[in-house]
Motif scaffolding. Structure first.
Motif, mmCIF file in Angstrom:
data_model
loop_
_atom_site.group_PDB
_atom_site.id
_atom_site.type_symbol
_atom_site.label_atom_id
_atom_site.label_comp_id
_atom_site.label_asym_id
_atom_site.label_seq_id
_atom_site.Cartn_x
_atom_site.Cartn_y
_atom_site.Cartn_z
ATOM 1 N N TRP A 213 0.806 -1.030 0.064
ATOM 2 C CA TRP A 213 0.389 0.125 0.499
ATOM 3 C C TRP A 213 0.630 1.226 0.150
ATOM 4 N N LEU A 214 1.401 1.058 0.621
ATOM 5 C CA LEU A 214 2.714 1.946 0.772
ATOM 6 C C LEU A 214 3.438 2.837 -1.028
ATOM 7 N N ASP A 215 3.331 1.762 -1.732
ATOM 8 C CA ASP A 215 4.639 2.088 -2.557
ATOM 9 C C ASP A 215 3.158 2.242 -3.542
ATOM 10 N N ALA A 216 1.825 2.444 -3.642
ATOM 11 C CA ALA A 216 0.822 2.584 -4.244
ATOM 12 C C ALA A 216 0.111 4.182 -3.729
ATOM 13 N N ALA A 217 0.998 4.225 -2.663
ATOM 14 C CA ALA A 217 0.144 5.795 -2.181
ATOM 15 C C ALA A 217 1.445 6.801 -2.159
ATOM 16 N N ARG A 218 2.562 6.282 -2.687
ATOM 17 C CA ARG A 218 3.814 6.774 -2.580
ATOM 18 C C ARG A 218 3.932 7.471 -0.833
ATOM 19 N N TYR A 219 4.242 6.907 -0.970
ATOM 20 C CA TYR A 219 4.119 7.695 1.293
ATOM 21 C C TYR A 219 5.871 7.477 0.897
ATOM 22 N N ALA A 220 6.952 8.325 1.808
ATOM 23 C CA ALA A 220 7.708 8.662 1.754
ATOM 24 C C ALA A 220 8.121 9.913 3.255
ATOM 25 N N ASP A 221 9.080 10.023 3.406
ATOM 26 C CA ASP A 221 9.606 10.696 4.214
ATOM 27 C C ASP A 221 10.365 11.954 3.936
ATOM 28 N N THR A 222 9.574 12.534 3.114
ATOM 29 C CA THR A 222 10.537 13.631 2.595
ATOM 30 C C THR A 222 9.923 14.224 1.148
ATOM 31 N N ASN A 279 0.543 12.050 0.190
ATOM 32 C CA ASN A 279 1.241 11.412 0.187
ATOM 33 C C ASN A 279 2.395 11.344 -0.920
ATOM 34 N N HIS A 280 1.647 12.387 -1.753
ATOM 35 C CA HIS A 280 2.296 12.981 -2.760
ATOM 36 C C HIS A 280 3.668 14.138 -2.802
ATOM 37 N N MET A 281 4.738 13.852 -4.341
ATOM 38 C CA MET A 281 5.732 15.006 -3.528
ATOM 39 C C MET A 281 5.357 16.239 -3.376
ATOM 40 N N ILE A 282 6.259 17.275 -3.173
ATOM 41 C CA ILE A 282 6.067 18.460 -3.100
ATOM 42 C C ILE A 282 7.464 19.651 -2.975
ATOM 43 N N ASN A 283 7.225 19.970 -4.603
ATOM 44 C CA ASN A 283 7.942 21.101 -5.063
ATOM 45 C C ASN A 283 8.194 21.951 -4.053
ATOM 46 N N GLY A 284 9.188 22.725 -3.576
ATOM 47 C CA GLY A 284 9.296 23.882 -2.979
ATOM 48 C C GLY A 284 9.811 24.914 -3.504
ATOM 49 N N GLU A 285 10.767 23.532 -3.995
ATOM 50 C CA GLU A 285 12.556 24.803 -5.361
ATOM 51 C C GLU A 285 11.653 26.578 -5.103
ATOM 52 N N GLY A 286 12.915 27.196 -4.364
ATOM 53 C CA GLY A 286 13.134 28.432 -4.631
ATOM 54 C C GLY A 286 13.174 29.053 -5.963
ATOM 55 N N GLY A 287 12.289 29.708 -6.038
ATOM 56 C CA GLY A 287 10.864 30.778 -7.490
ATOM 57 C C GLY A 287 10.399 29.659 -7.681
ATOM 58 N N THR A 678 12.120 2.005 8.165
ATOM 59 C CA THR A 678 13.233 2.641 7.400
ATOM 60 C C THR A 678 12.865 3.696 6.763
ATOM 61 N N PHE A 679 13.562 4.486 7.148
ATOM 62 C CA PHE A 679 13.413 6.517 6.830
ATOM 63 C C PHE A 679 13.435 6.214 5.151
ATOM 64 N N TRP A 680 12.949 6.973 4.703
ATOM 65 C CA TRP A 680 13.348 6.834 2.932
ATOM 66 C C TRP A 680 13.192 8.618 2.377
ATOM 67 N N ARG A 681 14.056 8.869 2.050
ATOM 68 C CA ARG A 681 14.192 9.959 1.517
ATOM 69 C C ARG A 681 14.065 9.954 0.189
ATOM 70 N N ARG A 682 13.230 11.072 -0.923
ATOM 71 C CA ARG A 682 12.606 10.463 -1.958
ATOM 72 C C ARG A 682 13.516 10.575 -2.827
ATOM 73 N N ARG A 695 8.717 5.839 -5.047
ATOM 74 C CA ARG A 695 7.966 5.987 -3.974
ATOM 75 C C ARG A 695 7.956 7.734 -4.498
ATOM 76 N N GLN A 696 7.893 7.996 -5.411
ATOM 77 C CA GLN A 696 7.496 9.412 -5.953
ATOM 78 C C GLN A 696 6.759 9.513 -7.356
ATOM 79 N N THR A 697 6.040 8.596 -7.530
ATOM 80 C CA THR A 697 4.816 8.448 -8.357
ATOM 81 C C THR A 697 4.067 7.638 -7.659
ATOM 82 N N CYS A 698 2.374 7.650 -7.819
ATOM 83 C CA CYS A 698 2.040 6.410 -7.659
ATOM 84 C C CYS A 698 2.530 4.856 -8.109
ATOM 85 N N VAL A 699 2.613 3.318 -7.996
ATOM 86 C CA VAL A 699 3.199 2.439 -8.628
ATOM 87 C C VAL A 699 2.754 1.064 -7.594
#
Length: 821
Positions: A213-222, A279-287, A678-682, A695-699
């Motif tokens: 389910w975590l793979d499908a939900a694209r779960y990560a800790d970052t 749970n999706h990625m969030i793009n918070g880059e400068g600009g 285990t800690f999952w850095r995206r 874990r960047q998109t739903c799989v």
């Protein structure tokens, strides 16, 4: 690969099975649902226009003129002579139309169960089921499948004892027999069912099935992207484990995650469940433009929902009508609208962007306070130093000193920013610049950098779980031109479900709750099929529909359509009971077959799509690691909590983050937790894993490979070497001075069975060779025994322990151990 014959034209033609796949593959790109790409104003995905054009279709199919023949040569598509003949026969017989099989209502076939449906297909091929797997193999298989861990030696012994007692068998003490499990014996069946029930009731069950389910939900800790800030979504992960262990009905599991906050008098737990769609990625880059981020997040929710529950490739339709499936842009934005009503604004770089549920603890808040105090103390030191380093007139700001003349960004970082407000990036640049110019200043800035990093870590570690909410005033949703956030068309849309599927109930709420209820309604033809297919995939390595992510017309047509529909209908009829479904499958004769290639169909059906043998494939890498920890005795079975950091090679995070993130492994029990925690850095996932979703998109379907590169992990990673050392110590202490018994014990722990005489001799020869090698090089033995954080028993002879460590590492890498048989 299509497994259906197109040459048997004498048989009755089924449009969905025989004709639509050919039209979809060869014709729909130019003559399908996408109006913008449609050629000659001809549609072949709808009955009336296709039937009207039937005479012309035949003429074009058999034409030898490159300007007339269809498909045209430049399309790189072609039909065989048999396929052309089949289409002609279909047209000659009246071009009878039909609905794509997956869009048809689920009806339960008249059958007594899984085995009857499988045997019907095998009989058509002239094949039979394989013999049943032996008892030990079967127990190991089902234990790995249901809990992600092999059975303990004591559990194997108890299972065999129950079988022997039930069958009135007697076995000599120490005999290595693996008796078959006979379906003709009610006592044996009862022993196996009892074992299955214990596995289903184990808390390990939720930890095993949570992974998928975590793979499908694209779960990560970052968050992902540059910077990759941390987030604290782990309470949602723990909720999933609890829900699975409690056997929460799958329809309720769905509703809570899509719309728990919209339920009447929603509880904190129901709101927590909606973390699924944060749970999706969030793009918070400068600009980064906030609205662009927000829109992309909504896109992700639509497409994840489409994949997880509907098995549809929705992403195509955010820019244009689908080229193959009857899905339009209006369908896409009808679903987009329902996810477009959350207060998330796309602003900020935090991994805890609002709306969020505060779940902080006193200890976390105290850590933040302590970190801020430290920053303030060191900032005062830096400020005092800078008063001397950059002198200026009394009372004047630092901007009127030499600090204003520093190169690059440094004036903004130093002259214009108070030390207590400087961030990690500015301090990194300043430390780098002054390291060779003013060592004392660089040291002080480095000290401030460490304190600021701790403040950032403490703040981001405050437990806040991102959840869903609903705006008081709805946003207006427009179809976006080619999916561009800043190019809305004039076409307004409101929430609706795809037109090709059954409509929403008239009284359904027009929000996420209405969507969730529609998804799990009895009339929805996709959800139950898609769901049971993934459970089947997890057990057999491949789903009844191989394209688990695509049930559209380009997806695979199932060999066992009746079996899929039987399981889907039965699943809904019995309250979406997941444990019942899994028990139904693992109790079947189909599942209990031997996996050996002993039937004639093995050569003709290498992927076992007709199910003439039991499942056999490599374990996922996370399960390999958990197994190694378990058999060695190192595994610490502690449920839930913040993620942990086991061993990882140095420099991985630093290289991926330009030195902004450093990895510090945990110590003690945290090194030996199940991989789930285990800690999952995206941007750079756990290094000990392979063949896993990023874990960047739903799989919903990960690859299963078998490559020598895997051995770089399973032979060299600290976890596996340490596990081999611990396993060696375990058997040496249990079987002190008894070499043969120790060899058997080690082999049993990793394979669940006793070695044959030939295997035992190979093990003995290898042990003696390793013993001689380490006796000749005691330094190498000492180095091997120093791997890992756990302490070894110093009473054990170092050379002997090292030799057994090498032997146990070999055992952990046996194909039989790395595979489920």
């Amino acid at each position: 690969m299509l497994l259906f014959s197109v040459s048997a034209t004498a048989a009755e033609i089924d449009f969905g099975r025989d004709i639509q796949p050919l039209l979809s593959e060869n014709c729909y790109h130019c003559h399908g649902p996408d109006a913008n790409e449609r050629k000659a104003d001809l549609r072949l995905d709808e009955a009336k226009p296709a039937q009207k054009a039937a005479p012309d279709i035949v003429e074009r199919l058999f034409s030898s003129d490159p300007d007339e023949v269809m498909p045209p040569p430049k399309s790189n598509r072609s039909l065989t002579a048999a396929q052309k003949a089949l289409i002609k026969q279909w047209i000659d017989e009246g071009a009878k139309w039909g609905v794509h099989w997956a869009f048809q209502r689920i009806e339960k076939p008249r059958a007594r169960g899984i085995d009857e449906l499988v045997e019907v297909k095998l009989k058509e091929k002239g094949w039979k089921m394989a013999p049943e797997a032996d008892a030990v193999t079967l127990l190991r298989r089902v234990s790995l499948d249901l809990t992600g861990l092999p059975p303990a030696t004591e559990e194997v012994a108890a299972f065999l004892k129950a079988i022997r007692q039930g069958d009135n068998q007697t076995t000599r003490q120490g005999e290595a027999a693996n008796p078959p499990v006979s379906l003709s014996s009610p006592q044996t069946d009862a022993a196996y069912e009892s074992a299955v029930d214990k596995l289903l009731a184990s808390p390990r069950f939720g930890e095993r099935w949570c992974w998928d389910w975590l793979d499908a939900a694209r779960y990560a800790d970052t968050n992902g992207y540059q910077g990759d800030p941390e987030r604290t979504m782990w309470p949602w992960r723990d909720w999933v484990v609890r829900a699975i262990n409690a056997n929460m009905p799958y329809d309720q599991f769905t509703v809570w995650q899509l719309a728990g906050d919209l339920l009447p008098h929603a509880t904190p737990e129901q709101k927590l469940a909606t973390g699924f769609n944060r749970n999706h990625m969030i793009n918070g880059e400068g600009g980064r433009i906030a609205e662009e981020t927000r829109v992309e997040n909504v896109f992700d929710r639509v497409e994840t929902t489409g994949t997880v529950w509907l098995g549809l490739t929705m992403a195509c339709t955010k820019c244009h009508d689908h080229k193959f499936d009857p899905l339009t842009m209006r369908d896409y934005y009808g679903l987009y609208d329902v996810f477009n009503q959350t207060s998330e604004d796309g602003i900020g770089r935090s991994g805890q962007a609002a709306p969020a549920m505060d779940m902080s603890t006193p200890a976390e808040l105290q850590r933040v306070k302590k970190a801020q105090t430290k920053v303030d103390e060191i900032a005062a030191e830096v400020e005092a130093f800078e008063l001397k380093k950059f002198p200026r007139a009394a009372g004047k700001p630092l901007t009127e000193s030499a600090a204003a003349d520093l190169p690059g960004n440094l004036p903004a970082y130093i002259a214009k920013t108070a030390p207590s407000k400087r961030g990690v990036d500015p301090l990194l640049e300043a430390v780098s610049y002054f390291k060779g110019r003013d060592a004392e200043y660089a040291r002080l800035l480095q000290k401030l950098l460490a304190a600021v990093r701790e403040r950032v870590s403490a703040a981001s570690s405050i437990t806040k779980v991102m959840i869903m909410d609903t705006l008081a005033k709805p946003r207006t949703t427009y179809v976006l031109d080619k999916g561009a956030y800043d190019k809305p068309t004039t076409t307004k849309v409101s929430f609706n479900t795809p037109a090709v599927l059954p409509p929403l109930a008239a009284d359904a709420p027009r929000n996420r709750l209405g969507l969730a209820q529609w998804i799990v309604s009895r009339e929805n033809p996709l959800t139950a099929r898609v769901t049971v297919n993934r459970f089947w995939q997890a057990l057999f390595g491949v789903g009844l529909v191989k394209t688990a992510e695509d049930f559209g017309v380009q997806g695979e047509k199932p060999v066992h359509r009746e079996l899929l529909d039987f399981l889907a209908a039965d699943f809904m009829e019995h309250g979406w009971d997941v444990k019942r479904l899994l028990k139904q499958i693992v109790m079947s004769r189909t599942y209990r077959q031997s996996s050996r290639f002993s039937v004639p169909g093995s050569q003709l059906d290498p992927e076992n799509r007709y199910l003439a043998r039991g499942p056999r494939h490599r374990l996922p890498s996370w399960m390999m690691r958990d197994q190694a920890l378990f058999v060695s005795g190192l595994l610490k079975e502690q449920a839930g909590g913040p993620p942990v950091k086991p061993y990882q090679p140095e420099g991985i995070w630093e290289e991926a983050t330009f030195g902004k993130k450093s990895y510090k492994p945990d110590t003690g029990d945290s090194l030996y937790r199940r991989t789930l925690y285990t800690f999952w850095r995206r941007i750079v996932g756990p290094t000990m894993l392979f063949d896993n979703a990023a874990r960047q998109t739903c799989v919903v379907k990960t690859s299963i490979t078998n490559t020598p590169l895997h051995a770089l992990v399973t032979l060299n990673d600290v976890t596996y070497v340490e596990a081999a050392r611990a396993l060696a110590q375990r058997v040496l202490l249990q079987q002190a001075g008894r070499e043969e018994q120790a060899l058997t014990a080690a082999f049993r722990l990793v394979t669940c069975r006793a070695p044959s005489a030939k295997e035992a001799q190979v093990l003995k020869d290898r042990l003696h060779a390793l013993r001689a090698r380490h006796a000749a090089d005691p330094a190498a033995a000492a180095k091997l025994l120093a791997v890992g954080g756990s302490k070894r028993d110093e009473k054990l002879d170092a050379v002997e322990h090292a030799a057994w460590t090498g032997l146990c590492l070999m055992l952990l890498n046996l194909d039989e151990v790395l595979s489920k048989e």
